[in-house]
Structures are given as structure tokens and as C-alpha cells.
Design a protein around this motif. Structure first.
Motif, PDB file in Angstrom:
ATOM      1  N   ASN A 209       0.972  -1.277  -0.098  1.00 25.63           N
ATOM      2  CA  ASN A 209       0.195  -0.024   0.006  1.00 25.63           C
ATOM      3  C   ASN A 209       0.873   1.281   0.107  1.00 25.63           C
ATOM      4  N   THR A 210       1.968   1.206  -0.554  1.00 30.15           N
ATOM      5  CA  THR A 210       2.914   2.584  -0.775  1.00 30.15           C
ATOM      6  C   THR A 210       3.239   2.776  -2.097  1.00 30.15           C
ATOM      7  N   VAL A 211       2.694   3.672  -2.576  1.00 35.36           N
ATOM      8  CA  VAL A 211       3.063   4.287  -4.036  1.00 35.36           C
ATOM      9  C   VAL A 211       4.251   5.036  -3.928  1.00 35.36           C
ATOM     10  N   ILE A 212       5.333   4.557  -4.652  1.00 32.76           N
ATOM     11  CA  ILE A 212       6.524   5.319  -4.716  1.00 32.76           C
ATOM     12  C   ILE A 212       6.347   6.510  -5.847  1.00 32.76           C
ATOM     13  N   GLY A 213       6.599   7.754  -5.394  1.00 34.48           N
ATOM     14  CA  GLY A 213       6.212   8.716  -6.229  1.00 34.48           C
ATOM     15  C   GLY A 213       5.286   9.717  -5.774  1.00 34.48           C
ATOM     16  N   SER A 214       4.107   9.068  -5.017  1.00 31.54           N
ATOM     17  CA  SER A 214       3.387   9.698  -4.290  1.00 31.54           C
ATOM     18  C   SER A 214       3.410   9.721  -2.843  1.00 31.54           C
ATOM     19  N   ASP A 215       3.011   8.563  -2.373  1.00 28.54           N
ATOM     20  CA  ASP A 215       3.134   8.022  -0.681  1.00 28.54           C
ATOM     21  C   ASP A 215       4.668   8.598  -0.361  1.00 28.54           C
ATOM     22  N   VAL A 216       5.581   7.860  -1.282  1.00 33.70           N
ATOM     23  CA  VAL A 216       7.034   8.060  -0.583  1.00 33.70           C
ATOM     24  C   VAL A 216       7.789   8.729  -1.831  1.00 33.70           C
ATOM     25  N   SER A 217       8.590   9.710  -1.861  1.00 31.59           N
ATOM     26  CA  SER A 217       9.149   9.969  -3.090  1.00 31.59           C
ATOM     27  C   SER A 217      10.361   9.109  -3.299  1.00 31.59           C
ATOM     28  N   ALA A 218      10.648   8.872  -4.822  1.00 27.27           N
ATOM     29  CA  ALA A 218      11.962   8.257  -5.262  1.00 27.27           C
ATOM     30  C   ALA A 218      13.136   8.495  -4.703  1.00 27.27           C
ATOM     31  N   ALA A 219      13.215  10.088  -4.784  1.00 29.56           N
ATOM     32  CA  ALA A 219      14.321  10.578  -4.403  1.00 29.56           C
ATOM     33  C   ALA A 219      14.513  10.433  -2.922  1.00 29.56           C
ATOM     34  N   TYR A 220      13.650  10.255  -2.020  1.00 27.15           N
ATOM     35  CA  TYR A 220      13.916   9.916  -0.855  1.00 27.15           C
ATOM     36  C   TYR A 220      14.332   8.401  -0.620  1.00 27.15           C
ATOM     37  N   LEU A 221      13.913   7.488  -1.213  1.00 28.32           N
ATOM     38  CA  LEU A 221      14.768   6.009  -1.353  1.00 28.32           C
ATOM     39  C   LEU A 221      15.965   6.087  -1.676  1.00 28.32           C
ATOM     40  N   GLN A 222      16.341   6.966  -2.758  1.00 29.94           N
ATOM     41  CA  GLN A 222      17.719   7.176  -3.159  1.00 29.94           C
ATOM     42  C   GLN A 222      18.642   7.622  -1.812  1.00 29.94           C
ATOM     43  N   ALA A 410      10.729   7.589 -12.357  1.00 32.55           N
ATOM     44  CA  ALA A 410      11.600   7.847 -13.346  1.00 32.55           C
ATOM     45  C   ALA A 410      12.076   9.223 -13.209  1.00 32.55           C
ATOM     46  N   ALA A 411      11.350  10.376 -13.076  1.00 34.66           N
ATOM     47  CA  ALA A 411      11.778  11.599 -12.612  1.00 34.66           C
ATOM     48  C   ALA A 411      12.440  11.742 -11.247  1.00 34.66           C
ATOM     49  N   GLY A 412      11.807  11.292 -10.328  1.00 36.18           N
ATOM     50  CA  GLY A 412      12.132  11.071  -8.794  1.00 36.18           C
ATOM     51  C   GLY A 412      13.770  10.562  -8.841  1.00 36.18           C
ATOM     52  N   LEU A 413      14.329   9.489  -9.769  1.00 38.57           N
ATOM     53  CA  LEU A 413      15.463   9.186  -9.539  1.00 38.57           C
ATOM     54  C   LEU A 413      16.479   9.568 -10.685  1.00 38.57           C
ATOM     55  N   GLY A 414      15.961  10.391 -11.508  1.00 38.45           N
ATOM     56  CA  GLY A 414      16.592  11.142 -12.733  1.00 38.45           C
ATOM     57  C   GLY A 414      16.899   9.952 -13.576  1.00 38.45           C
ATOM     58  N   LEU A 415      15.955   9.172 -13.902  1.00 38.65           N
ATOM     59  CA  LEU A 415      16.177   8.067 -15.118  1.00 38.65           C
ATOM     60  C   LEU A 415      15.565   8.500 -16.289  1.00 38.65           C
ATOM     61  N   THR A 416      16.113   8.106 -17.642  1.00 41.34           N
ATOM     62  CA  THR A 416      15.561   8.348 -18.738  1.00 41.34           C
ATOM     63  C   THR A 416      14.866   7.505 -19.203  1.00 41.34           C
ATOM     64  N   VAL A 417      13.576   7.580 -19.608  1.00 46.05           N
ATOM     65  CA  VAL A 417      12.613   6.585 -20.321  1.00 46.05           C
ATOM     66  C   VAL A 417      12.863   6.612 -21.692  1.00 46.05           C
ATOM     67  N   THR A 418      13.459   5.358 -22.070  1.00 46.07           N
ATOM     68  CA  THR A 418      13.768   5.223 -23.708  1.00 46.07           C
ATOM     69  C   THR A 418      12.474   5.419 -24.574  1.00 46.07           C
ATOM     70  N   PRO A 419      12.405   5.779 -25.734  1.00 47.28           N
ATOM     71  CA  PRO A 419      11.265   5.712 -26.607  1.00 47.28           C
ATOM     72  C   PRO A 419      10.645   4.493 -26.705  1.00 47.28           C
ATOM     73  N   GLN A 420      11.104   3.500 -26.460  1.00 50.56           N
ATOM     74  CA  GLN A 420      10.221   2.107 -26.156  1.00 50.56           C
ATOM     75  C   GLN A 420       9.680   1.864 -25.067  1.00 50.56           C
ATOM     76  N   GLY A 421       9.586   2.912 -24.014  1.00 46.85           N
ATOM     77  CA  GLY A 421       9.072   2.757 -22.716  1.00 46.85           C
ATOM     78  C   GLY A 421       9.829   1.900 -21.549  1.00 46.85           C
ATOM     79  N   GLN A 422      11.110   1.949 -21.781  1.00 48.09           N
ATOM     80  CA  GLN A 422      12.044   1.027 -20.822  1.00 48.09           C
ATOM     81  C   GLN A 422      12.819   2.204 -20.300  1.00 48.09           C
ATOM     82  N   LEU A 423      13.143   1.529 -19.087  1.00 49.02           N
ATOM     83  CA  LEU A 423      13.826   2.648 -17.908  1.00 49.02           C
ATOM     84  C   LEU A 423      15.117   2.149 -17.991  1.00 49.02           C
ATOM     85  N   ALA A 424      16.006   2.876 -18.204  1.00 45.00           N
ATOM     86  CA  ALA A 424      17.591   2.547 -18.252  1.00 45.00           C
ATOM     87  C   ALA A 424      18.108   2.964 -16.904  1.00 45.00           C
ATOM     88  N   ALA A 425      19.041   1.956 -16.211  1.00 47.84           N
ATOM     89  CA  ALA A 425      19.573   2.232 -15.019  1.00 47.84           C
ATOM     90  C   ALA A 425      20.710   3.378 -14.842  1.00 47.84           C
TER      91      ALA A 425
END
Ligand SMILES: Cc1cc2nc3c(=O)[nH]c(=O)nc-3n(C[C@H](O)[C@H](O)[C@H](O)COP(=O)(O)OP(=O)(O)OC[C@H]3O[C@@H](n4cnc5c(N)ncnc54)[C@H](O)[C@@H]3O)c2cc1C
Length: 463
Positions: A209-222, A410-425
Motif C-alpha cells: 500500500n505504498t506508492v513510490i512517487g506519491s506516498d514516498v518520493s523516489a528521491a527519498y529512497l535514493q 523515473a523523474a524522482g530518480l533522474g532516470l531516462t525513459v527510452t522511446p520504447q518505454g523502458q527504463l535505463a539504469a
């Protein structure tokens, strides 16, 4: 029964199984499976694991141990390559069986998936599968976002190496699409609970029941964890933006399947969308569409029609995909064998309705240009072929487009979403991606294989 023949029908009778949501496969016994194990040729070059199973499950050794009744040894061989065989042995299309040498001439491969199932179920029954808390803790912490098969595998692998792992999950319970997408009749949810309990007892923390990006920010996890692994699957489904899409009674497949899964487990009092007494149109011919067919039949649909834009694939393997490649060939799922009509080379042009609710879909035919080896490459609509098909429940099962470009994770962790919708590390910053999020929509076995590799990368970062 000839003990040297492959058992052809492993399902409960269709008329019986369609009345309930219990698993469709019947459980095969030890004697039956020992005979089946005896069909393994113990090939010098076992294509089943070299070209078939992404995990590299060592089927010949599994078979030899099952045949001899050495259950602990069989489980040790299986669990050396596969973290959660109880999932793949229920839902995997068995790439291994396709590549089995027995499948070359006889079309009757060794029942490797069933071997996997009896090994892991016996291992649970005999108490071999137990919590594995690490002997020592490293003091390093890992946040895993998402608890689908990829997230679970990463968590398990890194906990075994002594790191403190916390899994964050937006849903009420862990499992991802195993729990909320795949219906109970393919995978009973008790099977997921059993594994998650062992993982908890091994020291992994689950925060549901914890949405990362709203309940807890991704930046906080980092900031808080030594490493972060993103395994959020492919949250965006492919929609069908044609006239009439806004009418009531038209839903994305996962919206429908999630509701039924939640109702069946008691998370919801009733399924928010029901097919009972309705004429159901399923748009899309893949796994998800087939799961919609089986679910709608169990809910008591008046009729179920499944359409696909591609032409009907050939009944047998063609030149384009010789053994041991995965064949371009017609497959029929257990759900499709239960009922409903299946139409090929159909294109939905628009939905029409009455009082804001869908009442028909205007569907036309397309003609495909085939490649020299028989693959569909380009289609043209057949003029004058559009006809109304009566429907009051449309389920769109056209796959997933991946991680949306505006994903807060993706935004919270500064990650790029590729045009194919994949998330690069961003491994240099301790941020990793795993499973469908990284590779695009795929299979449970591929998500698990990818997650094992990612866990190794995280380990190198933490070492
Ligand atoms: C209906 C359906 C049927 C399928 N049937 C089969 C099958 O029979 N065999 C097969 O091999 N494959 C099947 N697949 C594909 C398979 O389920 C996926 O490939 C696999 O589950 C991917 O695993 P994953 O861990 O990468 O992602 P997922 O299973 O999608 O898990 C991602 C998890 O991340 C969570 N999450 C997302 N965003 C956030 C956030 N912001 N904060 C916290 N948590 C978040 C989600 O809630 C979810 O639990 C099916 C897929 C569908 C949709």
C-alpha cells in the motif's frame, strides 16, 4: 497408458473447470512423472537448457533424479538455477519443451514444466523449502520498488547475500502481475503467499500500500538506501483510441482482471466489472486476452468473441522458425479450449452505443501481405467488410507500452525513459532497473532471469 508417451491432457475437464476459479491443471502423480522423466534422452547437448530455458534449468538432471525418486537432489538441481519454480511451473510457456530433442521429430517433448512442478511441490510438502536468513548482515540497504516476479527475485538474491532489503509495493499484497493480472485458474494466490511468507521469515521487509512517487518520493529512497532497484513492470497499457472509446462498458483488460482477482481473494466484496450475462468482445489474441476469455466464461458471459488483427498462424512449425527456435505457429490456451469464438485478421474501426453504453463494435477484415517465410508484414483493409458485432462488454488486451515518459519514479530518480518505454539504469549512482521495466513486456521466466543478472550487478556495486 503407454508409459513412453507424453501425457496429452493435463487439464481438468473443461465443463468442470469452467465452473470455478481453481487451477485448471490436474496434479500429476509421482509414478506418472517418473515414467515421463524416463523419456528424457539425457542429450549430450541439452538444447532444453542451452537454447530453451532462459534460466538454464538443468532438465536432464532433474529428470534423472525424479525417475530415481531422489526428491531432495531434484530440488537442489532445480533451485540452483530457478528462484521460484512454483510460479514458472504454472505459467511458463515452456521454452525448454519447445527446444527438447524429443520435439524435433515427434512433437512430444519431455514434460519439463510438469517435472518442475512436481519437484517444487514435493520440496514444499517434504519441508525442504525453508527460510534462509543470511548468516551475517552487510550493513548495506536496498530498496526494491515493485514486487512482481522481478522485484521478488532481486529481493531474495540480495537478502541471501546479507543486505537489508525492503520491497515497496503500491498494491495491498506482493506479487505484481502474478497476483493481480494472471487469474487464479492459472496460478492460485496461495502459491504466492507461501513464497512471500518464506521471504519475510528470511528477513525481507515488505511495505505494501505504498506508492513510490506519491506516498514516498523516489528521491527519498535514493537518499535513504545504499542502492535502489526499480522493478515496476510496464504500467502503461496500449489503448484503442477510436471513435466511441469513451462509451461505458469498454475497459482495459488489466482493469477487468485485477478486479476479478481482488474479488476472488476477498480484497474487494465483488468484481467491479462482470461479464455475467453479457456479450463480451476481447480485442487482442495474446496471454492477457486469453485470460479475459477464461475469466468471462467463469463469470457466466452470454457470449465471448476474441479477435486478433493478425492472420491465423499455421497449424505446424514453418521454415521461418525451425527447431529449436520458438515456432511461429497456432497455439490454443486452456481458456480458448473452454469456449468462445476466435476471429482472425479483424480490425476494430469504432464503437457504437445507446445512452452512453457500448452496444456494438464495427469490425472489418484486413488482408495481410506475407513475407517469403509466411510472416505477416503489412495489412490493407478489405473494402466493404465492416460489420457491427453486438457487444456490451469490450476488453482491450493489446499489450503494454511500457513505463510512461512522465513516470514519477523515473523523474524522482533522474532516470531516462527510452522511446520504447523502458527504463535505463544509472548504476554509477546505485540505481538499477529490472524485469519488464528494463526489457519491455515479456514473460515471468524472462523477468526472473533478468532480475538474477541485475542482482549480480547490484552485488558488484555494493561489494
Ligand atoms: C494478464 C496477464 C497475463 C500474463 N500471463 C503470463 C503467463 O501466463 N506466463 C508468463 O510467463 N507471463 C505472463 N504475463 C507476463 C508477466 O506477468 C510479466 O512479464 C511479469 O509479471 C513481469 O514481471 P515484473 O516483476 O517485471 O513486473 P510486474 O509483475 O508488472 O510487477 C511490477 C510491480 O510494481 C508495482 N509498482 C508499479 N509502480 C509502482 C510504484 N510507483 N510504487 C510501488 N509499486 C509499484 C506494481 O504494482 C507491481 O506489483 C502476463 C501478463 C499479463 C498482464
Amino acid at each position: 497408458m503407454n508409459p513412453t508417451a507424453r501425457i496429452q491432457d493435463i487439464y481438468r475437464p473443461a465443463a468442470e473447470r469452467v465452473k470455478d476459479f481453481a487451477e485448471v491443471e490436474r496434479r500429476l502423480g509421482a509414478a506418472e512423472m517418473a515414467a515421463q522423466a524416463g523419456r528424457c534422452l539425457a542429450c549430450g547437448v541439452p538444447f532444453c537448457l542451452g537454447r530453451g530455458c532462459p534460466l538454464g534449468n538443468v532438465a536432464p538432471e532433474m529428470a534423472a533424479n525424479v525417475q530415481a525418486g531422489r526428491w531432495r537432489a531434484a530440488w537442489e538441481v532445480l533451485s540452483a538455477t530457478s528462484p521460484f519454480p512454483e510460479f514458472t511451473s504454472r505459467v511458463c510457456p515452456a521454452l525448454c519443451e519447445n527446444a527438447c530433442v524429443n520435439n524435433l521429430a515427434t512433437d512430444a517433448p519431455v514434460m519439463i514444466r510438469q517435472l518442475e512442478k512436481i519437484i517444487i511441490e514435493t520440496a514444499f510438502a517434504q519441508g525442504f523449502v525453508a527460510p534462509v536468513p543470511p548468516a551475517a548482515r552487510s550493513g548495506k540497504t536496498v530498496a526494491v520498488i515493485g514486487s512482481g516476479p522481478a522485484g521478488l527475485v532481486v529481493a531474495d538474491a540480495l537478502n541471501r547475500r546479507g543486505h537489508h532489503v525492503t520491497v515497496f509495493e503500491q498494491n495491498a499484497k506482493p506479487g505484481g502481475l502474478l497476483r493481480y493480472g494472471i487469474p487464479d485458474f492459472k496460478l492460485a494466490k496461495a502459491v504466492i503467499d507461501r513464497r512471500v511468507n518464506i521471504m519475510r521469515d528470511s528477513g525481507i521487509e515488505f511495505r505494501c500500500n505504498t506508492v513510490i512517487g506519491s506516498d514516498v518520493s523516489a528521491a527519498y529512497l535514493q537518499k535513504t538506501f545504499t542502492a535502489v532497484v526499480v522493478a515496476i513492470g510496464t504500467p502503461a497499457a496500449r489503448d484503442l483510441p477510436i471513435p466511441g472509446r469513451e462509451l461505458r462498458g469498454i475497459h482495459l483488460a488489466l482493469e477487468y482482471l485485477q478486479g476479478v482477482n481482488r474479488a476472488n481473494s476477498g480484497e474487494l466484496p465483488a468484481a467491479p466489472i462482470t461479464a455475467a450475462g453479457r456479450d463480451v468482445l476481447v480485442i487482442g489474441g495474446g496471454d492477457t486476452g486469453s485470460d479475459c476469455v477464461g475469466t468471462a466464461l467463469r463469470q457466466g458471459a452470454r457470449s465471448v468473441t476474441q479477435i486478433d488483427i493478425i492472420p491465423e498462424p499455421p497449424a505446424a512449425r514453418g521454415y521461418a522458425t525451425p527447431w529449436p527456435d520458438w515456432p511461429y505457429q497456432l497455439t490454443t490456451s486452456s481458456s480458448q479450449k473452454e469456449g468462445g469464438a476466435r476471429l482472425w485478421h479483424r480490425l476494430t474501426k469504432q464503437f457504437t452505443g445507446k445512452n452512453g453504453t457500448v452496444s456494438a463494435a464495427e469490425i472489418g477484415e484486413v488482408r495481410w501481405e506475407l513475407s517469403p517465410v509466411g510472416r505477416p508484414v503489412k495489412f490493407a483493409e478489405v473494402t466493404g467488410s465492416v460489420r457491427p458485432v453486438k457487444t456490451d462488454l469490450v476488453l482491450i488486451a493489446m499489450g503494454f507500452t511500457g513505463v510512461p515518459a512522465n513516470s514519477p519514479v523515473a523523474a524522482g530518480l533522474g532516470l531516462t525513459v527510452t522511446p520504447q518505454g523502458q527504463l535505463a539504469a544509472a548504476a554509477d549512482r546505485g540505481i538499477f532497473t529490472a524485469g519488464d521495466t528494463r526489457t519491455g513486456q515479456s514473460l515471468v521466466v524472462r523477468a526472473m532471469t533478468d532480475a538474477l543478472q541485475v542482482a549480480n550487478e547490484v552485488q558488484r556495486y555494493l561489494a
